[in-house]
Design an enzyme around this catalytic site. Structure first.
Site, short mmCIF file in Angstrom:
data_model
loop_
_atom_site.label_atom_id
_atom_site.label_comp_id
_atom_site.label_asym_id
_atom_site.label_seq_id
_atom_site.Cartn_x
_atom_site.Cartn_y
_atom_site.Cartn_z
N ALA A 52 0.79 -1.18 0.06
CA ALA A 52 0.12 0.09 -0.08
C ALA A 52 0.77 1.18 0.25
CB ALA A 52 -0.77 0.06 1.17
N GLU B 37 -3.42 -7.50 -6.73
CA GLU B 37 -1.91 -8.21 -6.85
C GLU B 37 -1.87 -9.55 -6.18
OE1 GLU B 37 0.24 -4.03 -7.94
OE2 GLU B 37 0.65 -4.96 -5.89
#
Length: 142
Positions: A12, A78
């Site tokens: 992130a 992902e």
């Protein structure tokens, strides 16, 4: 096709300064090749195309999972894609690094039960041991 990489770094954006940049610096210092969004995606590039290429050409995917990661759809996509590849091929690709408290770890395992069977590194951000875990990640990749 691009040059093969040792590791793709999934994270992130909120974890960039505290976790990702020191990890990238350690990889660079040790000669571990990596796919890192800031280094690979240029102005005007298709983000989806670049990320797909990065996942395809990387031997492993280090997934830095934190409370921020759990709020972001892109890095979760992902992770989900590489877990799918791992499940269908039987080849280990995901190397998780969990950042946070035991509560965050519990939240992660609740959301991603498939990670329960992996050897995990738990980084407590407030502790001065973070450099040890970065060194451990480097050691495992060498």
């Amino acid at each position: 096709m691009s040059e093969l990489k040792d590791v793709f770094i999934c994270h992130a954006s909120e974890d960039k300064s505290d976790i990702i940049k020191p990890l990238v610096a350690a990889f660079k210092r040790e000669g571990i090749s990596y796919w890192y969004d800031e280094a690979e995606i240029k102005w005007g590039d298709s983000i989806t195309e670049k990320v797909n290429e990065g996942l395809r050409i990387s031997r492993y995917v280090i997934v830095v999972i934190s409370k921020y990661f759990l709020l972001k759809r892109w890095p979760q996509r992902e992770l989900n894609s590489v877990l799918n590849v791992e499940s269908s091929t039987g080849k280990v690709r995901v190397l998780p690094l969990i950042v946070g408290t035991d509560k965050v770890k519990g939240d992660i395992f609740q959301k991603y039960p498939l990670l329960n069977d992996k050897f995990l590194s738990l980084i407590h951000i407030s502790e001065p041991t973070r450099p040890l875990y970065i060194s451990y990640a480097v050691f495992c990749l060498k």
